[in-house]
Design a protein around this motif. Structure first.
Motif, PDB file in Angstrom:
ATOM      1  N   ASN B  23       5.325  29.786  20.986  1.00 22.46           N
ATOM      2  CA  ASN B  23       4.522  29.706  19.763  1.00 22.46           C
ATOM      3  C   ASN B  23       3.127  29.203  20.076  1.00 22.46           C
ATOM      4  O   ASN B  23       2.132  29.773  19.637  1.00 22.46           O
ATOM      5  N   GLY B  24       3.094  28.120  20.857  1.00 23.78           N
ATOM      6  CA  GLY B  24       1.801  27.545  21.200  1.00 23.78           C
ATOM      7  C   GLY B  24       0.965  28.531  21.998  1.00 23.78           C
ATOM      8  O   GLY B  24      -0.235  28.688  21.761  1.00 23.78           O
ATOM      9  N   LEU B  27      -0.418  31.241  19.724  1.00 21.79           N
ATOM     10  CA  LEU B  27      -1.535  30.726  18.934  1.00 21.79           C
ATOM     11  C   LEU B  27      -2.781  30.606  19.786  1.00 21.79           C
ATOM     12  O   LEU B  27      -3.880  30.986  19.395  1.00 21.79           O
ATOM     13  N   VAL B  31      -6.522  32.317  19.378  1.00 20.01           N
ATOM     14  CA  VAL B  31      -7.714  31.472  19.275  1.00 20.01           C
ATOM     15  C   VAL B  31      -8.651  31.726  20.449  1.00 20.01           C
ATOM     16  O   VAL B  31      -9.874  31.822  20.286  1.00 20.01           O
ATOM     17  N   ILE B 151       2.121  22.452  -6.506  1.00 18.80           N
ATOM     18  CA  ILE B 151       3.228  21.804  -7.221  1.00 18.80           C
ATOM     19  C   ILE B 151       4.170  21.146  -6.223  1.00 18.80           C
ATOM     20  O   ILE B 151       4.555  19.985  -6.378  1.00 18.80           O
ATOM     21  N   GLY B 205      -8.231  31.806   3.251  1.00 13.70           N
ATOM     22  CA  GLY B 205      -8.008  32.862   4.223  1.00 13.70           C
ATOM     23  C   GLY B 205      -7.456  34.149   3.645  1.00 13.70           C
ATOM     24  O   GLY B 205      -7.294  35.132   4.353  1.00 13.70           O
ATOM     25  N   LEU B 261     -14.125  31.761  10.051  1.00 14.58           N
ATOM     26  CA  LEU B 261     -13.002  31.612   9.114  1.00 14.58           C
ATOM     27  C   LEU B 261     -11.922  30.700   9.702  1.00 14.58           C
ATOM     28  O   LEU B 261     -11.389  29.820   9.022  1.00 14.58           O
ATOM     29  N   ILE B 262     -11.608  30.931  10.986  1.00 15.67           N
ATOM     30  CA  ILE B 262     -10.580  30.093  11.629  1.00 15.67           C
ATOM     31  C   ILE B 262     -11.007  28.629  11.634  1.00 15.67           C
ATOM     32  O   ILE B 262     -10.216  27.738  11.310  1.00 15.67           O
ATOM     33  N   VAL B 265     -10.566  27.220   8.122  1.00 15.06           N
ATOM     34  CA  VAL B 265      -9.167  27.038   7.712  1.00 15.06           C
ATOM     35  C   VAL B 265      -8.479  25.961   8.552  1.00 15.06           C
ATOM     36  O   VAL B 265      -7.805  25.078   8.029  1.00 15.06           O
ATOM     37  N   PHE B 266      -8.676  26.027   9.874  1.00 18.14           N
ATOM     38  CA  PHE B 266      -8.037  25.033  10.736  1.00 18.14           C
ATOM     39  C   PHE B 266      -8.614  23.647  10.479  1.00 18.14           C
ATOM     40  O   PHE B 266      -7.899  22.649  10.534  1.00 18.14           O
ATOM     41  N   ASN B 269      -6.871  22.278   7.602  1.00 17.04           N
ATOM     42  CA  ASN B 269      -5.496  21.938   7.955  1.00 17.04           C
ATOM     43  C   ASN B 269      -5.420  20.673   8.793  1.00 17.04           C
ATOM     44  O   ASN B 269      -4.580  19.815   8.562  1.00 17.04           O
ATOM     45  N   LEU B 270      -6.302  20.605   9.801  1.00 17.56           N
ATOM     46  CA  LEU B 270      -6.277  19.423  10.660  1.00 17.56           C
ATOM     47  C   LEU B 270      -6.566  18.177   9.835  1.00 17.56           C
ATOM     48  O   LEU B 270      -5.901  17.149   9.986  1.00 17.56           O
ATOM     49  N   ILE B 273      -3.443  17.350   8.054  1.00 13.93           N
ATOM     50  CA  ILE B 273      -2.389  16.848   8.949  1.00 13.93           C
ATOM     51  C   ILE B 273      -2.684  15.405   9.363  1.00 13.93           C
ATOM     52  O   ILE B 273      -1.803  14.544   9.356  1.00 13.93           O
ATOM     53  N   ARG B 276      -2.165  13.032   6.528  1.00 16.19           N
ATOM     54  CA  ARG B 276      -0.747  12.840   6.252  1.00 16.19           C
ATOM     55  C   ARG B 276      -0.106  11.889   7.257  1.00 16.19           C
ATOM     56  O   ARG B 276       0.653  11.000   6.888  1.00 16.19           O
TER      57      ARG B 276
END
Lengths: 295, 285, 253
Positions: B23-24, B27, B31, B151, B205, B261-262, B265-266, B269-270, B273, B276
């Motif tokens: 997966n990594g 990705l 990128v 929600i 995106g 765009l990446i 968006v990233f 997200n970062l 994350i 959080r």
């Protein structure tokens, strides 16, 4: 007493807002039907679904979407073939084997995969993967079912992985310890105890992942090749349902047969994903993991 | 015998680990290509100028501004409705038929394909409500699409607020609404923001829902009112890569736009994350 | 009825769905006295306590039968407003649960929700409540710091001050010292004695020495039933029933 009355009013207000989602869902259905059903004045349901020819701009036009449905199904299944094992394996790796430190790195990677805009993945399939597989397999075009499936798999993996991981992670420790205590290795415990115990969650994950793949538009629009014909091999170009809608909406005159036909495709697509979601919902409620009793 | 079983385990775990790594790697490959081929396109001019010469040169400023305006419209729609829905579900509702219906609606809304949202937006917002192709119509379409994410995240944030806060407040003679407004919402606020950023990054995106509701092929003007049509980053990539007259010669612009765009968006997200994980650490203490 | 009785329940039954958790409980709570509720865990003493300010209403599927009177009013009567009831019957919880706000805001919260807007008055009541709860000297210089920075014992006294701020007539305490160290516990116990001159206090505790130290009357619960209720010194020295004697002397089970 005044603020207690406010309380009642506020509660009703929140209920009204909470009903917004279901209202929108109903509105979506209503509008799909209003704009899609008129196509049935020109063509029967059977001809529409099973018709082999999609020539919407010919005169007379053909509105058979069988090749499109087949395109969607093939692309989705092929992507599932790649994404399901990979997604579940990643989930098991994260929940069972990876050290917390590694998991803390891999999990955000999976989340970033999920957040990658679909148009970028489609573009990548078009600009990088297509020439690559064209050369590798020595085929005339790189934009085909295989390419689109590969890209779709990338999009389905995060969904499958994160939901499965929750399921695997919530298997009670007591269950695993019981297996260890009987002399099973960690891997045997995973295969014989952990996975069976989390099967309902994994099934839900797979269905939602496939549901995402069948509804995905940009990837199949850009990387699948766009030929509305019944595919003979995985290297044939296909034209899945969402790609047709997206590609043709711009050129379909307002409320023409073609316009109605595209909304009717929307109905088919909506029904597909709706059924997928209902099944997922059913599985996750019916076979809810209830502690040790779920085996 | 034991040795053999452990060998099997070692091999199997190797496969599982490889799957995780794959997966990594996937990705990183994407990128890497966007970075290596798009980097040369990025310049100050690219970020601050409109496209020139039939979009074969110049920049992408209208797309950036368009995407930002669509995002603002989206959050204006989905945040209040999403948070209010979550408050109803988590604070007021008891299990019953209405809740089941509401949840059914949310779950299925989450599964509706993005292009179907686009169709709906076209038929309802653009045509019936006469908004035309505009920020309003595109933002509303993206807003209802993002709703389930908001929600879900808000509900999770509300659930994380300890019940003892609610009890303490009620035991002092506060009404439920006072308790929610003054105790529960402030405590859930960071979680709600995190979820909203994630939902918004998804909206930023998306292409299919705005193709026929908000974004257009080309407009040199920057957005002025919410009834203006706009260019948007994702749609711009699609247009340049498929419908442009010079697909091959504008490749670097396509990669450059994708890279922007990446990053956008990233970045969102970062931020979410990191926010959080900081919150989780705080809760553990 | 004796005019000294602040609160009482008559034949109170309590159900969680089909499960009956309390059977026929009748106790009188006398004004400005401390009543302790004791018994092994799961005996229903906390459930009973939460019936007295209708905190159990938050749980779906419960049913309360019998009379629960505050002064001369049945608090389960449909005309009773549960919000004003809870202002009159305050509560302190097992674990200290200050809000993630400043010390000042924690106390001021109850005043604001009950409609007091006058800043000077709020400041004055905050100070008074903190003094009543014997924590003023420790926090007066850091009123604008987060309440979460206080020690466990200080947090619990802050929660008591918070409950006192809205001027309740009855204070329910659900094992208020169970999460605290002995010194902090002692402070809470002293505080209970002082407060009882102005308030009717009902305290749940699993610690019999604590019950004996702080209460005027004690009620012993077992398996959802009230076994015995009497003046504390009588109950602990000459209990009427053998079950009570077994429990307080530790020969239980």
């Amino acid at each position: 007493m005044k603020r207690q009355h406010i309380d009642k009013t506020v509660q009703s207000g929140f209920l009204l807002v909470a009903l917004f989602s279901i209202t929108v869902l109903l509105l979506i259905m209503v509008f799909l039907f209003i704009e899609g059903l008129p196509i049935l004045d020109h063509i029967s349901v059977k001809e529409f679904i099973f018709g082999k020819y999609w020539y919407p701009t010919d005169d007379p036009a053909d509105f058979g979407i069988f090749a499109l449905i087949l395109g969607s199904v093939c692309v989705t299944l092929l992507s599932g073939l790649m994404a399901i094992p990979l997604g579940i394996m990643t989930a098991v790796y994260l929940a069972e084997i990876a050290s917390p430190r590694v998991a803390e790195i891999v999990k955000p990677i999976v989340e970033l995969m999920a957040s990658m805009p679909s148009v970028v993945i489609g573009f990548f399939g078009m600009a990088v993967v297509a020439p690559f597989i064209q050369e590798l397999f020595d085929i005339p075009v790189g934009l085909n079912m295989f390419n689109a499936s590969l890209m779709l798999a990338f999009m389905a993996i995060p969904t499958i992985c994160s939901i499965s991981e929750d399921a695997v992670f919530s298997v009670p420790t007591a269950l695993k310890e019981a297996s260890f205590a009987l002399g099973a290795t960690h891997f045997e415990t995973i295969v014989k105890v952990v996975i069976p115990a989390s099967l309902s969650g994994i099934c839900t994950a797979v269905i939602l992942g496939l549901s995402r793949a069948i509804g995905e538009t940009m990837v199949v629009l850009m990387a699948a090749g766009g030929a509305a014909m019944i595919p003979g091999s995985i290297f044939d170009p296909v034209r899945p349902l969402p790609a047709s809608i997206a590609a043709e909406m711009a050129e379909a005159p307002f409320r023409s047969e073609h316009y109605h036909a595209l909304f009717a495709i929307g109905i088919v697509l909506f029904v597909f994903t709706f059924i997928f979601n209902l099944i997922a919902d059913y599985i996750s409620h019916k076979f809810r993991q209830v502690g040790e009793a779920s085996l | 015998m034991i040795k053999r079983r452990l060998q099997i385990q070692t091999i199997a775990f190797g496969f599982l680990k490889a799957a995780g790594l794959l997966n990594g790697v996937a990705l990183m490959i994407i990128v890497y290509f966007m970075l290596s081929r798009g980097w040369s396109a990025i310049s100050w001019e690219f970020l601050t100028q409109p496209p020139k010469d039939s979009m074969t040169a110049g920049g992408i400023l209208p797309c950036i501004m368009g995407t930002i305006s669509l995002c603002l419209m989206t959050i204006l729609v989905s945040l209040p409705i999403g948070v209010a829905s979550a408050i109803y579900l988590n604070e007021y509702a008891s299990q019953g038929r209405i809740v089941r219906i509401i949840r059914l609606g949310i779950n299925n809304l989450a599964g509706v394909p993005s292009i179907v949202f686009g169709l709906f937006g076209l038929a309802f917002f653009c045509i019936v409500l006469k908004m035309g192709v505009s920020i309003a119509a595109g933002g509303l379409t993206l807003g209802i699409m993002t709703l389930p994410v908001i929600i879900g995240a808000s509900e999770e944030a509300l659930k994380a607020v300890p019940d003892t806060y609610r009890e303490a407040s009620l035991a002092m003679g506060a009404t439920k609404w006072q308790t929610i407004r003054k105790v529960v919402l402030p405590a859930a606020f960071p979680g709600i923001i995190t979820g909203s950023i994630l939902g918004l990054s998804r909206a930023a995106g998306e292409t299919a829902p705005i193709m026929y509701t908000g974004a257009v092929f080309f407009t040199p003007e920057l957005p002025g009112s919410i009834l203006d049509e706009v260019m948007a980053l994702p749609y711009h990539i699609y247009v340049l890569a498929t419908a442009g007259t010079n697909i091959e010669t504008t490749r670097h612009l396509q990669y450059g736009t994708a890279l922007v765009l990446i990053v956008l968006v990233f970045g969102m997200n970062l931020a979410a994350i990191i926010l959080r994980s900081k919150m989780r650490k705080k809760l553990r203490i | 009825m004796d005019s000294n009785i602040k609160m009482h329940t008559q034949a109170l039954d309590f159900f969680y769905g089909a499960f009956q958790a309390l059977y026929n409980i009748s106790i009188d709570f006398i004004e400005n006295q401390v009543t302790a509720l004791i018994g092994p865990s799961g005996c229903g003493k906390s459930t009973y306590l939460r019936c007295l300010n209708r905190m159990n209403d938050l749980i779906p599927g419960i049913l309360v039968k019998g009379q629960t009177m505050l002064d001369s009013q049945d608090i389960y009567n449909p005309s009773v407003d549960v919000v004003s009831l809870r202002r009159r019957v305050g509560m302190v919880f097992q674990k200290p649960n200050p809000f993630p706000k400043t010390i000042f805001e924690n106390i001021a919260y109850g005043l604001r929700v009950n409609g007091i807007k006058d800043k000077a008055k709020i400041t004055q009541i905050v100070e008074k409540s903190l003094k009543q709860a014997a924590i003023w000297d420790e926090v007066k210089d850091r009123l604008n710091e987060s309440a979460l920075g206080l020690s466990g014992g200080q947090q619990q006294r802050l929660c008591i001050a918070r409950a006192l701020a809205v001027d309740p007539e009855v204070l329910l305490m659900d094992e208020p010292a169970s999460a605290l160290d002995p010194i902090a516990t002692q402070k809470i116990e002293e505080l209970i004695s002082t407060l009882s001159s102005k308030l009717t206090i009902i305290i749940v505790t699993h610690n019999m020495q604590q019950a004996a130290r702080v209460s005027d009357r004690t009620a012993f619960f077992y398996m959802g039933k009230l076994i015995e209720v009497n003046d504390t010194d009588i109950l602990f020295t000459k209990p009427e029933l053998k079950q009570t004697e077994d429990y307080i002397t530790g020969r239980f089970g």
